[in-house]
Design a protein around this motif. Structure first.
Motif, PDB file in Angstrom:
ATOM      1  N   VAL A  68       0.829  -1.201   0.000  1.00 19.99           N
ATOM      2  CA  VAL A  68       0.000   0.000   0.000  1.00 19.99           C
ATOM      3  C   VAL A  68       0.865   1.253   0.000  1.00 19.99           C
ATOM      4  O   VAL A  68       0.654   2.170  -0.802  1.00 19.99           O
ATOM      5  CB  VAL A  68      -0.949   0.002   1.219  1.00 19.99           C
ATOM      6  N   VAL A 130      -2.219  -1.068  -6.775  1.00 26.09           N
ATOM      7  CA  VAL A 130      -2.400   0.005  -5.792  1.00 26.09           C
ATOM      8  C   VAL A 130      -2.122   1.358  -6.433  1.00 26.09           C
ATOM      9  O   VAL A 130      -2.862   2.327  -6.246  1.00 26.09           O
ATOM     10  CB  VAL A 130      -1.477  -0.210  -4.584  1.00 26.09           C
ATOM     11  N   ALA A 191      -6.311   2.950  -2.137  1.00 26.67           N
ATOM     12  CA  ALA A 191      -5.155   2.058  -2.057  1.00 26.67           C
ATOM     13  C   ALA A 191      -5.453   0.862  -1.167  1.00 26.67           C
ATOM     14  O   ALA A 191      -5.134  -0.285  -1.516  1.00 26.67           O
ATOM     15  CB  ALA A 191      -3.943   2.830  -1.528  1.00 26.67           C
ATOM     16  N   ILE A 195      -5.666  -3.114  -2.592  1.00 27.22           N
ATOM     17  CA  ILE A 195      -4.670  -4.113  -2.214  1.00 27.22           C
ATOM     18  C   ILE A 195      -5.336  -5.403  -1.765  1.00 27.22           C
ATOM     19  O   ILE A 195      -4.838  -6.503  -2.024  1.00 27.22           O
ATOM     20  CB  ILE A 195      -3.724  -3.573  -1.111  1.00 27.22           C
TER      21      ILE A 195
END
Length: 261
Positions: A68, A130, A191, A195
């Motif tokens: 991330v 991401v 993000a 992920i």
């Protein structure tokens, strides 16, 4: 008085959480769903403690956080540079506007098969997802901040013989901070969401991998642990981000920041 206000606000924040726990426990006790599909809160807590004890939860958390943070910061840096180029060279933006609109509407997860074929299931593919998920929310808000800088202030700066660098650093950038931080905050949320999906499709560790593998093993308790952990980490990250942003946003600008999000 401040201490009482803080305690009252904290209690309100956790009130809904406690209510959900109570409803969850009632549904579990009523046996509406099989414990295999909906374990009780105490079982989930026991599973969490077991994963803390054997260290598996920390291994998955660190793997996800690494992906991330790397993908997010790369997205922020490139977004800022690209928005700055389009601000300084506004005449070239029309050449790229359509391709950016095209890329903006492609779901990052739609590129997973290609990424796996091209680069395998290593770190690059997950960091790329991401990056793509968080790039456009950040870029569009930074660009908005730069383009909507107060024109009168810019003209005043030119009247005081400011060069382009001084106009940007002393006028445009400070007036754009609200939009920059709003975009960065939204991008951070994207993000975290991306992920989990990326790790569910191609990973050997991480919270998304934990959720997907536990699903395959019918370990709903571990699935819920993974969901709760990523939600908690995202919430804490968001709180830290807001505190960090408030150091840069002063006075009315700070108030506008809170109102806008």
């Amino acid at each position: 008085m401040k201490k009482f206000s803080f305690t009252y606000k904290l209690w309100k924040n956790f009130l809904v959480f406690f209510a959900i726990l109570i409803i969850w426990q009632i549904i579990y006790k009523m046996g509406i769903f099989s414990p295999i599909y909906l374990p009780g809160p105490y079982k989930v807590f026991q599973t969490f403690l077991a994963m803390v004890y054997d260290g598996s939860i920390f291994e998955n958390i660190l793997a996800s956080l690494y992906r991330v943070l790397v993908g997010y910061f790369l997205a922020f840096i490139l977004s800022f540079i690209l928005a700055l180029i389009f601000y300084l060279k506004a005449d070239i933006f029309p050449y790229f506007s359509n391709i950016l609109d095209f890329l903006k509407n492609i779901p990052p997860l739609g590129l997973v098969p290609l990424l796996i074929l091209w680069v395998g299931i290593g770190e690059f593919s997950k960091i790329s997802i991401v990056f793509m998920a968080s790039f456009f929310p950040i870029f569009l808000n930074i660009q908005k901040g730069f383009m909507e800088a107060d024109k009168d202030m810019v003209e005043m700066g030119r009247a005081f013989s400011y060069n382009d660098r001084e106009i940007f650093t002393k006028i445009v950038l400070p007036s754009s901070l609200k939009d920059i931080f709003v975009g960065a905050r939204i991008g951070l949320g994207y993000a975290y969401r991306s992920i989990i999906a990326a790790e569910m499709l191609a990973a050997s560790k991480g919270l998304g991998y934990l959720i997907n593998f536990s699903r395959l093993m019918s370990r709903t308790d571990k699935v819920i642990v993974g969901i709760l952990v990523i939600g908690f980490i995202g919430m804490v990250s968001d709180k830290i981000f807001v505190k960090f942003a408030s150091l840069f946003l002063k006075g009315d600008l700070k108030n506008d920041w809170y109102k806008s999000i």
